[in-house]
Design a protein around this motif. Structure first.
Motif, PDB file in Angstrom:
ATOM      1  N   ILE A 255       0.658  -1.211  -0.117  1.00  0.00           N
ATOM      2  CA  ILE A 255       0.042   0.114  -0.114  1.00  0.00           C
ATOM      3  C   ILE A 255       0.911   1.244   0.084  1.00  0.00           C
ATOM      4  N   LEU A 295       0.563   5.012   7.690  1.00  0.00           N
ATOM      5  CA  LEU A 295      -0.313   4.226   6.723  1.00  0.00           C
ATOM      6  C   LEU A 295      -1.738   5.195   6.575  1.00  0.00           C
ATOM      7  N   LEU A 296      -2.250   5.594   7.792  1.00  0.00           N
ATOM      8  CA  LEU A 296      -3.350   6.363   7.394  1.00  0.00           C
ATOM      9  C   LEU A 296      -2.944   7.537   6.598  1.00  0.00           C
ATOM     10  N   ILE A 299      -2.855   6.565   2.966  1.00  0.00           N
ATOM     11  CA  ILE A 299      -4.157   6.283   2.680  1.00  0.00           C
ATOM     12  C   ILE A 299      -4.816   7.475   2.129  1.00  0.00           C
ATOM     13  N   ARG A 300      -4.736   8.428   3.097  1.00  0.00           N
ATOM     14  CA  ARG A 300      -5.592   9.652   2.900  1.00  0.00           C
ATOM     15  C   ARG A 300      -5.116  10.593   1.973  1.00  0.00           C
ATOM     16  N   ALA A 321      -9.520   8.071  -4.178  1.00  0.00           N
ATOM     17  CA  ALA A 321      -9.739   7.434  -2.892  1.00  0.00           C
ATOM     18  C   ALA A 321      -9.615   5.884  -2.929  1.00  0.00           C
TER      19      ALA A 321
ATOM     20  N   PHE C  94     -13.694   8.053   5.827  1.00  0.00           N
ATOM     21  CA  PHE C  94     -13.677   7.041   4.780  1.00  0.00           C
ATOM     22  C   PHE C  94     -14.889   6.372   4.617  1.00  0.00           C
ATOM     23  N   ARG C  97     -16.336   4.238   1.135  1.00  0.00           N
ATOM     24  CA  ARG C  97     -15.114   4.119   0.066  1.00  0.00           C
ATOM     25  C   ARG C  97     -14.958   2.601   0.104  1.00  0.00           C
ATOM     26  N   ALA C 108      -4.603  -0.102  10.160  1.00  0.00           N
ATOM     27  CA  ALA C 108      -3.660   1.005  10.670  1.00  0.00           C
ATOM     28  C   ALA C 108      -4.277   1.209  12.172  1.00  0.00           C
TER      29      ALA C 108
END
Lengths: 329, 256, 298
Positions: A255, A295-296, A299-300, A321, C94, C97, C108
């Motif tokens: 990721i 990680l957040l 992702i964001r 997204a 989120f 999604r 996470a």
């Protein structure tokens, strides 16, 4: 609109360049760094397999299955069959992992989303459950293995680390080159388009199930190679290699890397290894916190992974997204 | 030309519960014909198209493509046999550029997918360039799909279907969602791109002006049956078509 | 037949706390469409909070019986404090999604919470063993069983019935069901979907924490408990069917009994058997035993 028939050649040259640089640098590095890089590359190639699956529109949460398979193959090949050649053991690792994944490939390729993730997860946990209770495979302690030789040559004590590193660099490097060529190929483009719109691909005449099944096996081979290389470097394998948190680590790297750049898989893997090593010495109780937050953030704010930073063509598209997981039509 | 007809559908029956979507439908389309399928929503034209492309199976009857039976085959297999379709809502690869969409379409239609031959090889690039040119898409080549206006997306959708020079091209409501002043230029572009090619074209349409202008034969559906099958001037003048399809006959003399 | 009884009781006990935890997981998935990898972390949080709460009650010289209240209180506190923080502060960003993306977000969250518990409670194991003997021993034939285990079964039953009753018989429950079936239509009919989500998430977390709270006396509360709990909870909800309450119960029973049987009869199978069942269910009946969610297959 330039034709890029020379692309595979350029990829190969770039790959050889990277390999060369790493080999040279490795000779000058402190031992702990070559070891760290060896592990990072071994883990990175597993993540590369996940990257291939992400390009197909699915995320595997069970690459621990193939990582452990490759690792145990190497250890068992060494202990039971007396194979001492590192190249042979690595190949055996990749092949065994691919063989274990193959029977499930066609069936698994019909699933998407969390069901694909859960099925791969379940399979890896089945292996974990088997390994941890099996005395033949060392049970929860796992197995140790000794030093390997390469093409008949047993490296001297001082050179063991470097030879393992060098072989890892070359093998992982070649796999990366092949993977990049695959990404850029006709099949690779169909795979990428399937991630985006399966219906269209089917109506154009290609089977998405067949594409994903193939990629699942290729990813398994990569995972097995990674597992074997890691075990050869470490000298030890244990059931934990198939545990879900290990699979989670590989997903984390994938990721972080995104699905656009092969190089990114290794940059991400090295970054993770560095953080892990330093943190356990200095921040043992907060490095996972940092990883989670990171990680957040990825992702964001960087949903296409760090690879998107240097792959020029990637601009924000209609569904940025969901790029971190699977973009759907 | 291995058979008399490109599309030969005989005795097609299809029911969805109590709804008859196809009742003994018989359609024979010659090679290279330009045919439009008309009918109000639920009349059965979309069902017929779906059976032709393999999305659904007829309850009874047979469909022959250039002499070969395609009844019950999967969409993928029918696509390989030479049936290409465009979609009412364009089915594009949103994350890719216009050019890459075409390259991906070209790639997906190949029978053996190469693991190493670059997607951007000379042949594919030439073909893609050709399609971009024919469909006036050159200025958009590098743009992402998400940046394209609706009409351009439709053109791309159709262009992607045409990349393998299919035997049959199915256009599903090509001008729906396209603004009134864009419709004719769009269809002109499409027809020009098809100029001289032997492709049999079927299009499902609701706009009768488009139908009259671009097709040489009109097949009208109502309640799963074909109520007209003739040249546009004749078919569109029929009172049944006017009553059940175009809605022109509001006050009928047989309503007391 | 003493063996059979042992297997049954062991299995039932295991199934009880597993049901409570899995119920929370399946509810959160059914309502918010989130498969929460951090669910096990909330279990751990409940266990840790219980350790603190019981210690507090003991220091206040309260009778040992009050430790049950302490557990309940611990679970409530966890849910009340942490759930809104996670839901509003994180997950809300989120919503809607891709489901796999949300799994990554909760992964996470799991990583974060692992360290948060370490930072608050340290890395050494905590023991809350005293309450375990609150109900003494129960004699059954030649063997005696711990009374606490039976209480756990009782609690599981109460939880199951309460949740069922809450969903089927209360007005709020009907709103929740509406949101599960069609969130858009429910919203357009005036249902405060935001609030439903927030409350549903809190209930889910509460159940996880409750599971942790009541099992705390039976385990050593230490870093890493969450890891095993989440994976086995996944197995339960997959087997039972994502989003299904009876599924969580049946799944928990199957897993609990299978594990118990394995432990007593064929220890080798203890772990892999459960995941094998999970894999088989996924391969042949992916919706689980009680269909609620259509498996995404092509």
């Amino acid at each position: 609109m330039t034709a890029r028939e020379s692309a595979p050649m350029r990829t190969l040259l770039f790959g050889l360049l990277c390999i060369g640089v790493l080999l040279l640098a490795g000779a000058a590095m402190p031992r702990w760094l070559t070891f760290l890089l060896t592990m990072a590359l071994a883990n990175g190639v597993v993540a590369l397999g996940i990257m291939l699956l992400m390009r197909s529109g699915v995320v595997s949460f069970g690459q621990g299955l193939v990582f452990a398979s490759g690792g145990y193959a190497a250890a068992l090949g060494f202990r039971w069959l007396g194979w001492t050649d590192g190249l042979l053991l690595t190949l055996a690792g990749g092949l065994l992992a691919a063989l274990i994944a193959a029977p499930f490939a066609w069936l698994i390729a019909r699933y998407r989303g969390i069901f694909f993730a859960m099925l791969t997860l379940a399979l890896s946990m089945v292996l974990y459950g088997l390994l941890i209770k099996s005395t033949a495979f060392g049970g929860s302690d796992g197995l140790n293995m000794g030093r390997v030789s390469y093409l008949g040559v047993r490296p001297a004590d001082a050179w063991v680390g470097y030879t393992n590193y060098a072989v890892t660099v070359v093998i992982v490097g070649m796999i990366s080159v092949l993977m990049r060529v695959y990404f850029d190929s006709v099949r690779g483009l169909v795979v990428l388009s399937a991630r985006d719109n399966e219906i269209r691909v089917e109506y154009l005449g290609s089977s998405v199930q067949s594409l994903i099944a193939t990629n699942f096996i290729i990813a398994a081979f990569c995972g097995g190679v990674g597992g074997a290389l890691a075990v050869i470097a470490l000298g030890h394998v244990e059931p934990d290699y198939s545990y879900w948190t290990r699979s989670g680590d590989f997903v984390f790297v994938a990721i972080l890397a995104g699905h656009h750049s092969v190089l990114a898989a290794f940059v991400a893997s090295v970054a993770l290894e560095l953080v892990r090593s330093f943190s356990s010495a200095y921040f043992p109780n907060s490095w996972q916190l940092a990883m989670g937050l990171f990680l957040l953030a990825v992702i964001r704010f960087l949903p296409n992974g760090i690879g998107s930073l240097w792959v020029a063509r990637i601009r924000s598209s209609a569904a940025p997204a969901d790029a971190a997981a699977r973009g759907s039509a | 030309m291995s058979s008399a007809y490109m599309i030969d559908a005989r005795g097609i029956q299809k029911k969805f519960g109590a709804v008859t979507a196809a009742a003994d439908v018989q359609i024979a389309i010659a090679h290279g014909q330009r045919v439009s399928l008309i009918g109000s929503n639920g009349a059965g034209k979309t069902t017929f198209v779906n059976m032709l492309t393999g999305y659904i199976k007829p309850d009874a009857g047979e469909i022959l493509l250039d002499g070969q039976s395609i009844t019950g085959l999967a969409p993928r297999q029918i696509a390989r046999l030479g049936v290409a379709r465009s979609f009412q809502i364009p089915q594009l690869y949103k994350a890719l550029s216009v050019q890459d969409n075409l390259l991906a379409a070209i790639a997906a239609q190949q029978s053996a997918l190469s693991f190493w031959r670059p997607a951007k090889n000379a042949d594919s690039m030439a073909l893609a360039h050709d399609m971009l040119q024919r469909f006036d898409l050159l200025p958009h080549a590098e743009r992402l799909v998400s940046e394209l206006p609706g009409g351009v997306r439709k053109l791309l959708d159709i262009a992607m279907a045409l990349t393998r020079q299919p035997k049959v091209l199915l256009l599903d409501e090509p001008t729906s969602g396209v603004s009134a002043d864009e419709k004719f230029p769009m269809m002109d572009t499409v027809m020009r791109a098809l100029d001289g090619s032997p492709t049999t074209v079927l299009f499902v349409e609701h706009d009768m002006d488009i139908v009259a202008q671009y097709s040489e034969r009109v097949i009208a559906f109502y309640s799963g049956r074909i109520i007209a099958d003739d040249k546009p001037e004749q078919a569109l003048a029929m009172s049944d078509v006017k009553r059940y399809v175009t809605g022109e006959l509001i006050a009928a003399t047989d309503h007391a | 037949m003493a063996l059979l009884l042992t297997i049954l009781i062991d299995g039932l006990t295991y199934a009880s706390w597993l049901f409570i935890v899995a119920l929370g997981l399946t509810l959160v998935f059914g309502i918010l469409k989130i498969l929460n990898v951090a669910h096990g972390s909330f279990y751990a949080l409940g266990a840790y909070a219980t350790a603190s709460m019981v210690a507090l009650f003991t220091s206040m010289q309260l009778a040992p019986a009050f430790s049950l209240v302490a557990m309940l209180l611990a679970a409530v506190v966890v849910a009340a404090l942490v759930a809104p923080l996670c839901e509003r502060g994180l997950l809300r960003m989120f919503y809607g999604r891709d489901e796999v993306l949300l799994v990554l977000v909760t992964f996470a969250l799991f990583l974060i919470m692992e360290d948060v518990t370490k930072l608050i409670w340290g890395v050494n194991p905590l023991y809350v063993a005293d309450p375990y003997m609150l109900f003494g021993m129960v004699e059954m034939g030649t063997l005696s069983y711990v009374g606490y285990d039976f209480m756990l079964v009782l609690i599981a039953l109460i939880v199951g019935v309460s949740v069922w009753w809450g969903l089927k018989r209360t007005r709020f429950g009907k709103l929740v069901l509406a949101v599960i079936h069609n969130e858009e239509i429910a919203a357009s009919m005036g249902v405060n979907v935001s609030r439903v989500y927030a409350l549903a998430f809190s209930v889910g977390i509460f159940l996880a924490a409750l599971g942790g709270a009541f099992t705390a006396p039976m385990i050593s509360v230490q870093p890493g408990v969450s890891v095993g709990v989440i994976i086995i909870s996944f197995a339960v909800v997959i087997i039972g069917g994502l989003g299904s309450i009876p599924g969580a119960a049946v799944g928990a029973l199957i897993v609990g009994l299978a594990r118990s049987a394995a432990v007593h009869v064929w220890p080798v199978a203890e772990l892999f058997s459960i995941y094998l069942v999970m894999a088989i269910v996924l391969m042949f009946r992916p919706e689980g035993l009680f269909q609620r969610v259509q498996a995404r297959k092509i």
